[in-house]
Motif scaffolding. Sequence first.
Motif, short mmCIF file in Angstrom:
data_model
loop_
_atom_site.label_atom_id
_atom_site.label_comp_id
_atom_site.label_asym_id
_atom_site.label_seq_id
_atom_site.Cartn_x
_atom_site.Cartn_y
_atom_site.Cartn_z
N UNK A 1 48.99 41.26 55.69
CA UNK A 1 50.45 41.27 55.69
C UNK A 1 51.00 41.34 54.27
N UNK A 2 50.33 40.68 53.32
CA UNK A 2 50.74 40.75 51.93
C UNK A 2 50.76 42.19 51.43
N UNK A 3 49.76 42.95 51.85
CA UNK A 3 49.66 44.33 51.39
C UNK A 3 50.61 45.27 52.13
N UNK B 1 47.38 54.97 46.60
CA UNK B 1 46.84 53.62 46.81
C UNK B 1 47.37 53.05 48.13
N UNK B 2 46.47 52.98 49.10
CA UNK B 2 46.79 52.41 50.41
C UNK B 2 46.09 51.06 50.52
N UNK B 3 46.47 50.23 51.51
CA UNK B 3 45.72 48.99 51.71
C UNK B 3 44.22 49.23 51.88
N UNK B 4 43.85 50.31 52.56
CA UNK B 4 42.42 50.60 52.75
C UNK B 4 41.72 50.83 51.42
N UNK B 5 42.37 51.57 50.52
CA UNK B 5 41.77 51.80 49.20
C UNK B 5 41.68 50.50 48.41
N UNK B 6 42.69 49.64 48.59
CA UNK B 6 42.66 48.34 47.92
C UNK B 6 41.48 47.50 48.42
N UNK C 1 38.79 42.52 51.92
CA UNK C 1 38.52 43.14 53.22
C UNK C 1 37.92 42.12 54.18
N UNK C 2 37.07 41.25 53.64
CA UNK C 2 36.44 40.22 54.47
C UNK C 2 37.43 39.14 54.89
N UNK C 3 38.56 39.05 54.21
CA UNK C 3 39.52 37.97 54.45
C UNK C 3 40.88 38.50 54.88
N UNK D 1 44.20 39.71 45.22
CA UNK D 1 45.29 40.10 46.12
C UNK D 1 46.53 40.48 45.33
N UNK D 2 46.81 39.74 44.27
CA UNK D 2 47.97 40.05 43.43
C UNK D 2 47.83 41.44 42.81
N UNK D 3 46.63 41.77 42.34
CA UNK D 3 46.40 43.10 41.77
C UNK D 3 46.51 44.16 42.86
N UNK D 4 45.92 43.89 44.03
CA UNK D 4 45.99 44.84 45.14
C UNK D 4 47.43 45.10 45.57
#
Length: 235
Positions: A98-100, A109-114, A122-124, A140-143
């Motif tokens: 949800x953050x992304x 840059x998509x969430x998947x690429x992040x 990805x695990x979390x 997460x902040x960088x992503x």
Amino acid sequence: MTQLLQVEQLSAGYGDAVVLHDVSLSLAEGQTLALLGRNGVGKTTFMDTLAGATRQHVGRITLGGVALHSLPSHARAAAGIGWVPQERNIFKSLTVDENLTAVTRPGAWTPQRAYEMFPRLAERKGNLGTQLSGGEQQMLAVARALVLNPKLLLLDEPLEGLAPIIVEELLRAIARITREEGLSAIIVEQHPQAILAISHQAVVLDHGTVVHASDADTLRQDPELLDRLLGVSRH
């Protein structure tokens, strides 16, 4: 080489307090700038000013030809600023995913690429921000900044307080984002050698003014000069 960021005769601070004095620098597209200096010399104020979180008294800031200094803070992400402040500013009550997805803007840059960049995230995906370690929160902040698809990434002490293994992971990711992916960045960090190794340019601040500007390799290979600059104190 095309100039991306141009800062001219910038003075800024908080309220009536002026922290930065007549700061000028530029950054080309695809380049990374290491912004160095002792604690309290104006590095974070400079980053905050680019993001629109300070009071700018004098000067101009242009990003890709856009007059950034005339824009309110909320409009600067749309203009191309991806900001990772020391406080990280993730939504702790939302999940990683949800953050992304809450801030994603169109672009490469998509969430998947992040998630590919940061497999731990990805695990979390379903974990709340409060359930992440400090290192995972920083990832997460960088992503979150990446999925804004910025022209310029601002990283304010991204390695601060993190375990050595996480520092190594983040450094590898930052090097890939900047060196391999070609995203321009300004990085403030208390580990100068680590950041100079992945940067193109270096600027040292003292008492809110630029006291040194060079290519990063020149400064990295002169530890005596680096020690002198980071220990400089003018009264």
